[in-house]
Enzyme design. Structure first.
Site, PDB file in Angstrom:
ATOM      1  N   THR A  42       0.821  -1.211   0.000  1.00 52.20           N
ATOM      2  CA  THR A  42       0.000   0.000   0.000  1.00 52.20           C
ATOM      3  C   THR A  42       0.857   1.263   0.000  1.00 52.20           C
ATOM      4  OG1 THR A  42      -1.626  -1.248   1.289  1.00 52.20           O
ATOM      5  CG2 THR A  42      -1.950   1.125   1.125  1.00 52.20           C
ATOM      6  N   SER A  43       1.718   1.413   1.003  1.00 54.64           N
ATOM      7  CA  SER A  43       2.527   2.625   1.118  1.00 54.64           C
ATOM      8  C   SER A  43       3.596   2.700   0.033  1.00 54.64           C
ATOM      9  CB  SER A  43       3.191   2.691   2.494  1.00 54.64           C
ATOM     10  OG  SER A  43       2.253   2.714   3.530  1.00 54.64           O
ATOM     11  N   VAL A  58      13.769  -8.469  -1.023  1.00 52.78           N
ATOM     12  CA  VAL A  58      14.858  -7.597  -0.586  1.00 52.78           C
ATOM     13  C   VAL A  58      15.603  -8.330   0.516  1.00 52.78           C
ATOM     14  CG1 VAL A  58      15.447  -5.409   0.520  1.00 52.78           C
ATOM     15  CG2 VAL A  58      13.623  -5.503  -1.193  1.00 52.78           C
ATOM     16  N   HIS A  69      -4.099  -5.208  11.531  1.00 51.57           N
ATOM     17  CA  HIS A  69      -3.734  -3.802  11.658  1.00 51.57           C
ATOM     18  C   HIS A  69      -2.362  -3.658  12.306  1.00 51.57           C
ATOM     19  CE1 HIS A  69      -8.267  -2.545  11.631  1.00 51.57           C
ATOM     20  NE2 HIS A  69      -7.847  -2.993  10.464  1.00 51.57           N
ATOM     21  N   HIS A  96      -8.933   1.832  11.167  1.00 52.79           N
ATOM     22  CA  HIS A  96      -8.311   0.757  10.398  1.00 52.79           C
ATOM     23  C   HIS A  96      -7.085   1.316   9.692  1.00 52.79           C
ATOM     24  CE1 HIS A  96     -11.803  -2.267  10.475  1.00 52.79           C
ATOM     25  NE2 HIS A  96     -12.093  -1.298  11.323  1.00 52.79           N
TER      26      HIS A  96
END
Length: 571
Positions: free
Chosen positions: A15-16, A222, A507, A551
């Site tokens: 997401t980020s 990575v 979360h 969330h």
């Protein structure tokens, strides 16, 4: 074809990470490499088709993490599914856009991260599409971002549950989960879905949002970050799924966006972490950073199912009640992008404060004596909720809930979610092999205050269902019938239920937290820079010093947006 060097390397296409790469690529003169551990999944129907989410678990598209046995939940192990493909967990989450309150971020007490600023960054990612029935706070939404968001058209059971919530003292405010304006009330949770299609982080870097100055490589882990003699991050060691290794250099910065579980693992393999842990692994300690992998926070949830006596109020008949139902639902989605598979089967939502319900509990009273001024025993102000309630519109949930109502019965769940957990977990690694998953111990319910608040929350949720105006006359009892949920129960009666059923809400946060210079457990400064080195930042929910009451999807987008601005400013 991957180049030998780039201006920026973003390690993690979740997401980020996708947001960071996309925003950095707005400078056409910059070159960006985005590295994703899992596959591309552009042809994976079970991502865009929201109802197919669970098909991506227990497969190569899942990190397949499992906790060790945890004492607080009866020594159970909990499966921690995470999306392992381009877009990451934004492609398997519940699509819920619940931002918390501004106070949650004000509590971080870090420059540039006030609630007002973080809410603005969350809006930046958003492209909101309202509906005629939804009473939106228009100023609270964004309309220009790649993330498409819309309200959810609810099943009849969800409308009834909202009535029950209102009747039990939770006022209705349609858009409260966007505005963050209430700590006690009910409403509608907008979803990252539009026109039947799930919207994900991958939308920031693919199709019409893809820019030619971003190279994306998938199926590539990575291993570690490399540094020069001045402790500047200069390159990344990569290994693809066949075991082939390569090294790529970064001329400006390296950004790790592996999430709360995998980001600390990358740092540890790179020589950044608690010195004793690194020595046991045979890793040279570049920076003794005791906070790496510590401060793991997550929201705990408990499902409580109820059988409904009235036909047609839940959506069970759309998938369970006759042999062709599931195929009919699939064909409806294929042909029209509508129906039950076009959205996520969550219904009504609420935030709740439990002050009056807990005030006579001895544990609560004793903890209040030690609390900071203006704070309760959970460390919250009155403007922050203790718990969240949300409901399902049919039977289903984690894998253990497998007694489906095939005989035309109908059921739904009341889900209770614990905010501001005091119990903190850890992320460690057993070896430097990047193919070996990190060890994630969530340490659920280790703090007795967490169990106190959670059981009282589940009890309140039961009262909403059994006494609430919308549901009291149509609910038979629990499903399956292993418990009988009366309207009046003692809190202690719910302890076995919580310990037996408590599970993750996915979360995870906090394992590489930001902090001030005098905080020895802070891994990062407020600029998201890893302390003790240069040229290396973190951008994902691991940076959160404390977990907000909401969330994590929208904060993950907001953190990506903020990180990109910080990096651009430094350049």
């Amino acid at each position: 074809m991957v180049q030998k060097d780039y201006d920026y390397i973003v390690c993690g296409g979740g997401t980020s990470g996708c947001v960071v790469a996309a925003r950095l690529a707005e400078d056409a003169n910059s070159s960006i490499l985005l590295v994703e551990a899992g596959p591309d999944c552009k042809d994976n129907e079970n991502i865009k088709m929201t109802g197919g989410w669970s098909k991506n678990f227990d497969a190569e598209t899942d990190w397949n993490l499992v906790t060790p046995p945890m004492a607080g939940v009866d020594n159970r192990q909990v499966k921690l599914s995470r999306g392992k493909f381009l877009g990451g967990s934004s492609g398997v989450n519940g699509t819920l856009c619940i931002r918390g309150t501004e106070q949650d971020f004000d509590d971080w007490d870090l420059p540039g991260w006030s609630g007002k600023e973080v809410f603005a960054y969350m809006r930046k990612s958003e492209n909101f599409h309202t509906k005629d029935w939804f009473k939106a706070d228009e100023k609270a939404h964004g309309y220009d971002g790649p993330l498409h968001i819309e309200p959810h058209d609810m099943a009849p059971i969800s409308d009834l549950l909202l009535k029950s919530m209102e009747s039990q003292g939770l006022p209705l405010d349609h858009d409260m989960f966007t505005t963050g304006s209430r700590s006690h009330g009910c409403g509608h949770a907008p979803r990252s879905v539009h026109n039947g299609l799930r919207s994900t982080g991958a939308d920031f870097v693919t199709d019409d949002q893809h820019r030619p100055n971003i190279d994306i490589i998938v199926d590539t882990l990575v291993d570690k970050v490399n540094f020069d003699e001045n402790k500047r991050a200069i390159s990344v060691d990569l290994v693809d799924k066949s075991g082939k290794k390569s090294t790529v250099s970064a001329k400006r910065e390296i950004i790790v966006s592996g999430g709360a579980y995998c980001t600390p693992a990358v740092l540890l393999r790179s020589g950044i972490g608690p010195k004793e842990e690194l020595q046991k692994l045979g890793v040279d300690c570049l920076v003794d950073s005791p906070g790496v992998g510590k401060n793991l926070l997550d929201h705990l949830i408990t499902f409580t199912f109820y059988e409904v006596t009235k036909d047609g109020v839940t959506n069970d008949h759309l998938v369970y009640h006759h042999p062709d139902a599931a195929m009919e639902a699939y064909m409806l989605y294929k042909e029209k992008k509508t129906g039950i598979l076009s959205t996520f089967p969550f219904g009504a939502f609420a935030f709740a404060r439990l002050d009056d319900r807990l005030k006579d509990e001895p544990l609560w009273q004793e903890a209040q004596k030690k609390a900071q001024s203006g704070r309760d025993p959970m460390g919250l102000t009155n403007s922050q909720p203790h718990i969240e309630f949300f409901t399902t519109e049919l039977y289903g949930g984690p894998k253990q809930y497998d007694q489906f109502p095939i005989d035309k019965k109908s059921a739904f769940a009341m889900i209770t979610e614990l905010f501001s957990p005091r119990s903190k977990g850890t992320v460690t690694i057993n070896s430097t092999d990047p193919f070996e998953n990190p060890v994630v111990d969530c340490n659920y319910l280790a703090d007795p205050l967490d169990l106190l608040v959670m059981t009282e929350g589940v009890r309140f949720g039961n009262e909403i269902v059994m006494q609430g105006a919308g549901t009291k006359d149509i609910v038979k009892g629990s499903w399956p019938a292993d418990l009988t949920h009366h309207a009046h129960t003692k809190r202690e009666e719910w302890i076995p239920h919580v310990k037996k059923g408590a599970t993750t809400c996915y979360h995870a946060a906090g394992t590489c937290k930001m902090g001030k210079d005098d905080d020895p457990m802070a891994v990062l400064d407020a600029q998201l820079r890893v302390k003790g080195v240069t040229g290396l930042r973190i951008a994902d929910c691991s940076v959160m010093p404390s977990l907000h009451g909401g969330h994590t999807q929208m904060p993950a987008y907001g953190i990506g947006e903020k990180a990109a601005d910080l990096i651009k400013a430094a350049a």
